[in-house]
Write a protein that holds these residues in place. Structure first.
Motif, PDB file in Angstrom:
ATOM      1  N   UNK A  16      49.891  -6.201 -17.360  1.00 37.73           N
ATOM      2  CA  UNK A  16      49.006  -6.524 -16.066  1.00 37.73           C
ATOM      3  C   UNK A  16      47.819  -7.625 -16.331  1.00 37.73           C
ATOM      4  N   UNK A  17      47.401  -7.658 -17.472  1.00 40.31           N
ATOM      5  CA  UNK A  17      46.365  -8.864 -18.024  1.00 40.31           C
ATOM      6  C   UNK A  17      46.973 -10.122 -17.789  1.00 40.31           C
ATOM      7  N   UNK A  18      48.591 -10.182 -17.957  1.00 45.48           N
ATOM      8  CA  UNK A  18      49.339 -11.654 -17.672  1.00 45.48           C
ATOM      9  C   UNK A  18      49.251 -11.994 -16.551  1.00 45.48           C
ATOM     10  N   UNK A  60      47.119 -15.339 -15.100  1.00 46.14           N
ATOM     11  CA  UNK A  60      47.915 -16.251 -14.174  1.00 46.14           C
ATOM     12  C   UNK A  60      46.917 -16.365 -13.011  1.00 46.14           C
ATOM     13  N   UNK A  61      46.195 -15.464 -12.330  1.00 45.72           N
ATOM     14  CA  UNK A  61      45.396 -15.611 -11.232  1.00 45.72           C
ATOM     15  C   UNK A  61      44.273 -16.339 -11.717  1.00 45.72           C
ATOM     16  N   UNK A  80      54.568 -14.404 -12.124  1.00 43.56           N
ATOM     17  CA  UNK A  80      55.535 -15.481 -12.295  1.00 43.56           C
ATOM     18  C   UNK A  80      55.210 -16.175 -10.832  1.00 43.56           C
ATOM     19  N   UNK A  81      54.929 -15.389  -9.800  1.00 51.50           N
ATOM     20  CA  UNK A  81      54.880 -15.974  -8.605  1.00 51.50           C
ATOM     21  C   UNK A  81      53.455 -16.174  -8.157  1.00 51.50           C
ATOM     22  N   UNK A  82      52.422 -16.242  -9.148  1.00 53.71           N
ATOM     23  CA  UNK A  82      51.013 -16.373  -8.724  1.00 53.71           C
ATOM     24  C   UNK A  82      50.851 -17.979  -8.622  1.00 53.71           C
ATOM     25  N   UNK A  83      51.608 -18.893  -9.443  1.00 55.47           N
ATOM     26  CA  UNK A  83      51.288 -20.226  -9.374  1.00 55.47           C
ATOM     27  C   UNK A  83      51.744 -20.891  -7.868  1.00 55.47           C
ATOM     28  N   UNK A  84      53.068 -20.210  -7.601  1.00 59.89           N
ATOM     29  CA  UNK A  84      53.509 -20.752  -6.313  1.00 59.89           C
ATOM     30  C   UNK A  84      52.762 -20.330  -4.984  1.00 59.89           C
ATOM     31  N   UNK A  85      52.288 -19.143  -5.099  1.00 56.68           N
ATOM     32  CA  UNK A  85      51.093 -18.495  -4.271  1.00 56.68           C
ATOM     33  C   UNK A  85      50.065 -19.492  -3.782  1.00 56.68           C
ATOM     34  N   UNK A  86      49.582 -19.825  -5.109  1.00 55.62           N
ATOM     35  CA  UNK A  86      48.345 -20.812  -4.930  1.00 55.62           C
ATOM     36  C   UNK A  86      48.772 -22.523  -4.502  1.00 55.62           C
TER      37      UNK A  86
END
Length: 390
Positions: free
Chosen positions: A40-42, A46-47, A111-117
């Motif tokens: 979860x810390x991964x 990313x966040x 893996x989807x966090x950068x796309x969300x931002x």
């Protein structure tokens, strides 16, 4: 032959999933739970990195909103499993497989966090989140079948989670203009599900186990902030930033993070976790504690970028990017974690004054050292107050 250490068990293929004894002695986090936390810390990292990049590019509003949304998904999935495992951890093969599915799903979410931002594309984040939550539905359905005494509670959890996940999937088809409003509605539904499910009967969570699990994640999140700051300072030293400036940021950051750790562990949570009436606000309030702790690392990285000439933020906004999450951490820690212990008027005054003083430091010539000094003074005052109480 010696017995296995506490918290380590040999899994069997199948065992009955019934509520564990909430008074069980020597209840410790299991190796599977530790692996769960690390994965979860991964997502937390990313966040925090995405928040750092958004702030450095001066996309403050979008960065903060995106961070709050993504962090909710990470925190809520972690918290739901943590409380379930405290009551129903059988550690058999089927249980482990469903937990490993959740761990795999959080990596998809990360893996989807950068796309969300960057693109406001929450498709991959939603996929990882929904798969995690549906794995929890499978666990609740198993509990409903095998724990007859709490069958109604488990079925309510399964139903509530399933309905809300359908909402998250449907949200992807809504226009972008409704994104924040629909998010808030679904967040309210997520938060209401445990309140509805345990309205008449509670699950058998273990207070010491819950306190330990939250403590472990606090340590990991603070460690992530230290790592983020270390990498940023290293990058800054390799550039053209003055060494004295980098050392000031690094030392101030260390004092701040060390103080955050000290303040959190000054009050043992298991002593106050006596019922759902106390546990729900305590558990929910940790969203602000965890989110602000992770954001401190992003704030330190932004300070390094500013010193290196790589940030588009001005002086005031740069220092606020660090001091604001520190102030939020102190205030939320007081409301959620320290105040229930009734530490006395002096400590109360110190906790309430510290966030105000921290938010005022960007108006001074030395905001980071002063923030570190305020945190150290608050730690010293809190330590003296705790010692007197004991």
């Amino acid at each position: 032959m010696s017995e296995p250490s506490v918290g380590v068990r040999r899994p069997v293929w199948r065992s009955a999933m019934v509520g564990r004894d909430p008074e069980e002695g020597h209840r410790a986090a299991t190796p599977l739970e530790l692996l769960f936390d690390l994965c979860f810390v991964v997502a937390v990292a990313q966040a925090a990195v995405s928040l750092h990049h958004a702030l450095a590019e001066a996309h403050v509003g979008a960065g903060l909103v995106g961070y709050a949304m993504v962090f909710f998904a990470i925190w809520w999935a972690w918290m739901n499993f943590t409380w379930f495992a405290s009551a129903y951890d059988t550690d058999d093969v089927l249980y482990r497989l469903l937990v490993l599915v959740q761990i795999s799903s959080v990596l998809i979410l990360a893996a989807g966090v950068p796309r969300a931002f960057e693109y406001k594309d929450f498709g991959l984040v939603t996929l990882g989140y929904v798969v995690m939550r549906l794995a929890m539905v499978a666990l609740w359905l198993r509990a409903a079948r095998e724990d007859r005494a709490r069958r109604r509670v488990a079925l309510r959890y399964a139903l509530g989670i399933t309905v809300v996940q359908a909402g998250w999937i449907a949200r992807l088809a809504l226009p972008e203009s409704t994104g924040l409003a629909s998010f808030l509605v679904l967040v309210a539904a997520e938060l209401a599900t445990p309140l509805w499910a345990e309205r008449s009967l509670t699950t058998t969570w273990h207070s010491s186990h819950i306190a330990e699990r939250y403590s472990l994640l606090t340590i990991i999140v603070l460690g992530e902030s230290i790592l983020s700051a270390t990498v940023a300072v290293q990058a800054g030293l390799d550039g053209e930033a003055p060494t004295s400036t980098m050392l000031t940021i690094a030392l101030s950051g260390l004092v701040i993070v060390f103080s955050m750790w000290w303040l959190y562990f000054a009050h043992p949570a298991e002593k106050i976790l006596t019922s759902n009436r106390v546990a729900f606000p305590w558990g929910y309030g940790h969203y602000l504690i965890f989110a602000s702790a992770a954001a401190v690392g992003a704030g330190l990285a932004v300070s390094v970028d500013h010193a290196s000439g790589k940030s588009h933020l001005g002086d005031f906004a740069t220092t606020t990017a660090l001091t604001a999450p520190v102030a939020v951490f102190v205030l939320s820690l007081w409301l959620v974690h320290a105040r229930p212990h009734h530490p006395g008027p002096l400590i109360t005054a110190a906790f309430l004054a510290a966030p105000v003083l921290i938010l005022a430091t960007p108006f001074t010539p030395f905001p980071l050292p002063l923030t570190a000094l305020i945190m150290a003074a608050l730690t010293a005052a809190s330590g003296r107050g705790t010692a007197r109480t004991r």
